[in-house]
Write an enzyme that holds these catalytic residues in place. Structure first.
Site, PDB file in Angstrom:
ATOM      1  N   CYS A   1       0.841  -1.015  -0.190  1.00  0.00           N
ATOM      2  CA  CYS A   1      -0.056   0.055  -0.024  1.00  0.00           C
ATOM      3  C   CYS A   1       0.879   1.070  -0.143  1.00  0.00           C
ATOM      4  CB  CYS A   1      -0.839  -0.198   0.995  1.00  0.00           C
ATOM      5  SG  CYS A   1      -1.861   1.560   1.148  1.00  0.00           S
TER       6      CYS A   1
ATOM      7  N   GLU B   1       3.657  -5.233   9.024  1.00  0.00           N
ATOM      8  CA  GLU B   1       3.933  -3.935   8.638  1.00  0.00           C
ATOM      9  C   GLU B   1       4.985  -3.308   9.323  1.00  0.00           C
ATOM     10  OE1 GLU B   1       1.929   0.350   8.498  1.00  0.00           O
ATOM     11  OE2 GLU B   1       0.463  -1.329   8.246  1.00  0.00           O
TER      12      GLU B   1
ATOM     13  N   HIS C   1       3.569  -7.171  14.031  1.00  0.00           N
ATOM     14  CA  HIS C   1       2.815  -7.059  12.975  1.00  0.00           C
ATOM     15  C   HIS C   1       3.972  -6.964  11.974  1.00  0.00           C
ATOM     16  CE1 HIS C   1      -0.035  -5.362  10.192  1.00  0.00           C
ATOM     17  NE2 HIS C   1      -0.602  -5.994  11.200  1.00  0.00           N
TER      18      HIS C   1
ATOM     19  N   SER D   1      -6.320  -8.965  12.176  1.00  0.00           N
ATOM     20  CA  SER D   1      -6.406  -7.480  11.589  1.00  0.00           C
ATOM     21  C   SER D   1      -6.290  -6.531  12.736  1.00  0.00           C
ATOM     22  CB  SER D   1      -7.539  -7.588  10.619  1.00  0.00           C
ATOM     23  OG  SER D   1      -7.834  -6.000  10.329  1.00  0.00           O
TER      24      SER D   1
ATOM     25  N   CYS E   1      -2.953   6.754   8.083  1.00  0.00           N
ATOM     26  CA  CYS E   1      -3.705   6.254   6.609  1.00  0.00           C
ATOM     27  C   CYS E   1      -4.935   7.007   6.589  1.00  0.00           C
ATOM     28  CB  CYS E   1      -3.773   4.816   6.768  1.00  0.00           C
ATOM     29  SG  CYS E   1      -4.796   4.090   5.618  1.00  0.00           S
TER      30      CYS E   1
END
Length: 405
Positions: free
Chosen positions: A157, A187, A185, A317, A288
């Protein structure tokens, strides 16, 4: 390692693709049929409210697939279409949703296996195609794949890439990146791989601990033990917290990221003075838009008169868990589920608690007329949300029959 130079080298390689393969029209039709919902569109057209018999659904006005997730899934579908016979791998789940990842497997796209918590890239051979997921991959993983001669399809992304650019700016001027995120995580693992010195804080409480250390000093060994898995190699809190920059995992709570940034700004101002602040503190907006929109919509929804709240999304998530936290903080009976199968009956629902553990809630569906708030994480297809709502309508319709017996 000069991560910026490596990225430039990778992006100019003939084996690298981040724009797709020209099959957008066919893939869009396929994605619409598999993931979109006519019921969801009906609710949108009715101002996000739908009533059937005793059930009123109030749907958050921003929910479900974000642009980055749609892009990643579309690129994965395009990749399979463009390489119909090649072996295709994903370095991790494409997004955090079980039904979408199951679909990847049905398309004969493999996931790089894990052994003792470490990815085993030995399964990937020269010429194989490897997809980098929406939340990215570490620079070390990219280098392994590049050196192996794989075809790399990068679905990262752009918002995540923006955070990578931020920590590289910190590194360039020898600032330590304080990253608001979860150190396990994917990311955050990827983001920290692009940083120089870094420290990962989970929440405002941990950030306050660090701020107190900056101002007052403290027990160095206790500090290093507390952040043993959440800091760069050789981290020294007495030296590496003199110049700091703020970054974040894009799916964390927006308000908390902002509070952490302001906390460190005040801390460095108190320690070094207003005139010297810019020599000790950097902050760029890396929140974001999609995460922010979904959280804002959730904050608006929980102000309504609700009997219960359903938050739908993968159990791993992060952005879905943050939505659940908003409901929990307002004491609304709320249940985080990842699929309709978690609803066992009108009397039992299996859900993920905020501590990450699964539990069965009894008598979760109230009798009589009810108002149900519904939202979903950025990785959740509308079709999954539709299935959950239809299940509630069905269960409530059955209640009078069951009572009559």
């Amino acid at each position: 390692m000069d991560t910026k130079a490596f990225k430039r080298t990778l992006q100019h390689s003939e084996n690298y693709n981040r724009k797709g393969f020209g099959h957008k029209a066919e893939v869009t039709t396929q994605l619409q049929s598999e993931y979109q919902s006519s019921l969801i569109q009906e609710i949108r057209d009715r101002n996000y409210i739908l009533q059937r018999d005793d059930v009123t659904i109030r749907l958050a006005q921003a929910f479900g697939f974000c642009w980055g997730v749609e892009r990643a899934i579309a690129m994965a579908y395009e990749t399979r279409q463009h390489f119909p016979t090649e072996r295709i791998w994903i370095t991790n789940e494409i997004i955090h949703n079980p039904s979408v990842n199951q679909r990847m497997q049905e398309m004969n796209i493999g996931f790089v296996p894990m052994a003792a918590g470490i990815k085993d890239f030995s399964v990937v051979q020269t010429g194989d195609v490897v997809i980098l997921p929406a939340f990215g991959a570490s620079v070390q993983e990219m280098q392994i794949l590049h050196d192996q001669g794989c075809k790399i399809v990068d679905t990262t992304c752009p918002w995540v890439s923006k955070v990578w650019n931020t920590v590289e700016k910190h590194k360039k001027v020898a600032y330590t990146s304080i990253i608001h995120g979860k150190y396990k995580h994917e990311e955050t693992i990827a983001t920290s791989s692009f940083a120089g010195k870094y420290l990962i804080v989970l929440n405002l409480k941990e950030a306050q601990y660090v701020a107190d250390y900056i101002l007052n000093g403290g027990n160095r060994e206790e500090f290093l033990q507390k952040f043993a898995k959440a800091c760069s190699a050789g981290f020294d809190p007495d030296q590496d917290l003199q110049r700091v920059g703020i970054a974040n995992q894009t799916t964390m709570l927006k308000d908390e990221t902002e509070q952490i940034g302001k906390l460190f700004e005040r801390t460095m101002m108190q320690k070094y003075g207003t005139i010297e602040l810019n020599q000790h503190f950097q902050s760029f907006n890396t929140i974001c838009d999609a995460t922010q929109e979904r959280q804002d919509a959730m904050l608006e929804l929980v102000q309504q008169d609700l009997d219960l709240m359903l938050v739908i999304g993968g159990f791993n998530s992060s952005n879905t868990a943050q939505l659940q936290q908003i409901a929990a903080e307002r004491k609304i009976p709320s249940y985080h589920i990842d699929c309709v199968e978690r609803i066992k009956s009108a009397n039992a629902i299996e859900h993920r608690q905020l501590n990450g553990e699964l539990a069965i809630a009894q008598n979760w569906l109230p009798n009589g007329k009810i108002i149900v708030g519904v939202t979903s994480g950025a990785s959740t297809p509308d079709k999954v949300v539709e299935d959950v709502m239809e299940k509630i309508f069905t269960l409530k319709a059955l209640v009078p029959v069951m009572s009559a017996e």
